[in-house]
Design a protein around this motif. Structure first.
Motif, PDB file in Angstrom:
ATOM      1  N   VAL A  58      46.588   2.408  -0.859  1.00 38.89           N
ATOM      2  CA  VAL A  58      47.213   2.512  -2.177  1.00 38.89           C
ATOM      3  C   VAL A  58      48.494   1.671  -2.262  1.00 38.89           C
ATOM      4  CG1 VAL A  58      48.237   4.081  -3.872  1.00 38.89           C
ATOM      5  CG2 VAL A  58      46.198   4.775  -2.598  1.00 38.89           C
ATOM      6  N   ARG A  59      49.290   1.642  -1.183  1.00 42.00           N
ATOM      7  CA  ARG A  59      50.548   0.892  -1.252  1.00 42.00           C
ATOM      8  C   ARG A  59      50.337  -0.600  -1.530  1.00 42.00           C
ATOM      9  NH1 ARG A  59      55.565   2.308   2.423  1.00 42.00           N
ATOM     10  NH2 ARG A  59      54.027   2.309   4.086  1.00 42.00           N
ATOM     11  N   PRO A  60      49.501  -1.302  -0.725  1.00 40.98           N
ATOM     12  CA  PRO A  60      49.290  -2.724  -1.064  1.00 40.98           C
ATOM     13  C   PRO A  60      48.612  -2.935  -2.418  1.00 40.98           C
ATOM     14  CG  PRO A  60      47.933  -2.085   0.819  1.00 40.98           C
ATOM     15  CD  PRO A  60      48.857  -0.947   0.551  1.00 40.98           C
ATOM     16  N   LEU A  61      47.707  -2.016  -2.791  1.00 37.95           N
ATOM     17  CA  LEU A  61      47.065  -2.163  -4.110  1.00 37.95           C
ATOM     18  C   LEU A  61      48.087  -2.003  -5.230  1.00 37.95           C
ATOM     19  CD1 LEU A  61      43.576  -0.382  -4.146  1.00 37.95           C
ATOM     20  CD2 LEU A  61      44.102  -2.818  -4.223  1.00 37.95           C
ATOM     21  N   THR A  62      49.027  -1.073  -5.043  1.00 35.29           N
ATOM     22  CA  THR A  62      50.072  -0.865  -6.047  1.00 35.29           C
ATOM     23  C   THR A  62      50.969  -2.100  -6.141  1.00 35.29           C
ATOM     24  OG1 THR A  62      50.013   1.493  -5.547  1.00 35.29           O
ATOM     25  CG2 THR A  62      51.910   0.705  -6.798  1.00 35.29           C
ATOM     26  N   MET A  63      51.243  -2.696  -4.968  1.00 35.15           N
ATOM     27  CA  MET A  63      52.054  -3.921  -4.981  1.00 35.15           C
ATOM     28  C   MET A  63      51.314  -5.040  -5.716  1.00 35.15           C
ATOM     29  SD  MET A  63      55.051  -4.696  -4.018  1.00 35.15           S
ATOM     30  CE  MET A  63      55.393  -5.777  -5.380  1.00 35.15           C
ATOM     31  N   LEU A  64      49.999  -5.135  -5.462  1.00 30.22           N
ATOM     32  CA  LEU A  64      49.187  -6.147  -6.151  1.00 30.22           C
ATOM     33  C   LEU A  64      49.221  -5.912  -7.658  1.00 30.22           C
ATOM     34  CD1 LEU A  64      47.135  -8.517  -5.846  1.00 30.22           C
ATOM     35  CD2 LEU A  64      45.320  -6.795  -5.843  1.00 30.22           C
TER      36      LEU A  64
END
Lengths: 116, 128
Positions: A58-64
């Motif tokens: 979720v963290r990298p997807l949220t950053m994306l």
């Protein structure tokens, strides 16, 4: 489908028009993903909520999502400024402020997702 | 020396009630986009920062969000996002020439408003 202009190629690159749409697709996908996640297991406590956004997925997807959002907002707000503000100096000043705000949002979102 | 361009007549009809549905979707897509840039994005970033930052922040926002007036503001944000989302999907489809004719384009414009309202009501129902 007949486009007047080839959307790919050396002289066009990924132009603003196309990137605005690609970022829209990224954000739409993330929106549905996050809504399903929140409905599936609603965070009941601060620990749940924190765990959700520090997840490896979720963290990298949220950053994306934020990166897509900020580029998308740049194209969109710039279009609005170009439509309504004609004097060059004022337009440049407004676009600079919009760009600065978006860079600020970017740094802020990184610090929220990775800080502390 | 260049001659000044001929003055052409200008007519601005700013009454939104005179716009057909696709025009209304368009202007609200623009207005919602501008409002998402400011104040919605910074407000949501602030909310994320406070609620993720500390247990105290999470509990404080839980209390604040229990206030009906705050819920109404939040639902306003939800509508802005939902309208922008559904109108955007309509534009992506129009870009690939799906529903490009006049009648389907009018129907999909009405659908965008219906879906935006439905999504806002559904999330409102979850919030209360």
């Amino acid at each position: 489908m007949a486009y007047a202009k080839n959307p790919i190629g050396a002289h066009h690159g990924l132009n603003a028009w196309l990137l605005q749409r690609l970022t829209a697709v990224v954000m739409a996908g993330y929106t549905v993903f996050l809504l399903v996640l929140l409905l599936w297991c609603p965070p009941a406590s601060h620990a749940d909520w924190k765990a959700l956004f520090s997840g490896d997925f979720v963290r990298p997807l949220t950053m994306l999502f934020f990166l897509a959002l900020l580029y998308h907002a740049w194209v969109g707000v710039r279009d609005i400024v170009m439509d309504y503000v004609k004097p060059t100096g004022l337009r440049l000043a407004l676009q600079t402020m919009v760009g600065a705000a978006l860079v600020f949002y970017l740094v802020w979102s990184v610090s929220i997702l990775w800080g502390r | 020396m260049t001659t000044a361009p001929k003055q052409r007549p200008k007519h601005y009809d700013l009454n939104l009630a005179h716009l057909p549905p696709p025009g209304l979707v368009s202007i609200f897509h623009r207005i919602s986009g501008a409002l998402l840039f400011v104040p919605v994005i910074p407000a949501l970033l602030y909310l994320m920062q406070s609620t993720l930052g500390s247990e105290a922040g999470w509990l404080q926002w839980k209390r604040v969000l229990a206030d009906p007036a705050v819920k109404v503001v939040l639902l306003g944000f939800v509508w802005l996002y939902a309208h922008h989302f559904f109108a955007g999907i309509r534009y992506l489809l129009l870009d690939v020439h799906v529903g490009i004719a006049k009648e389907p384009a009018r129907a999909s414009a009405k659908l965008v408003f219906a879906l935006g309202a439905a999504a806002t009501l559904a999330i409102g129902w979850r919030l209360w």
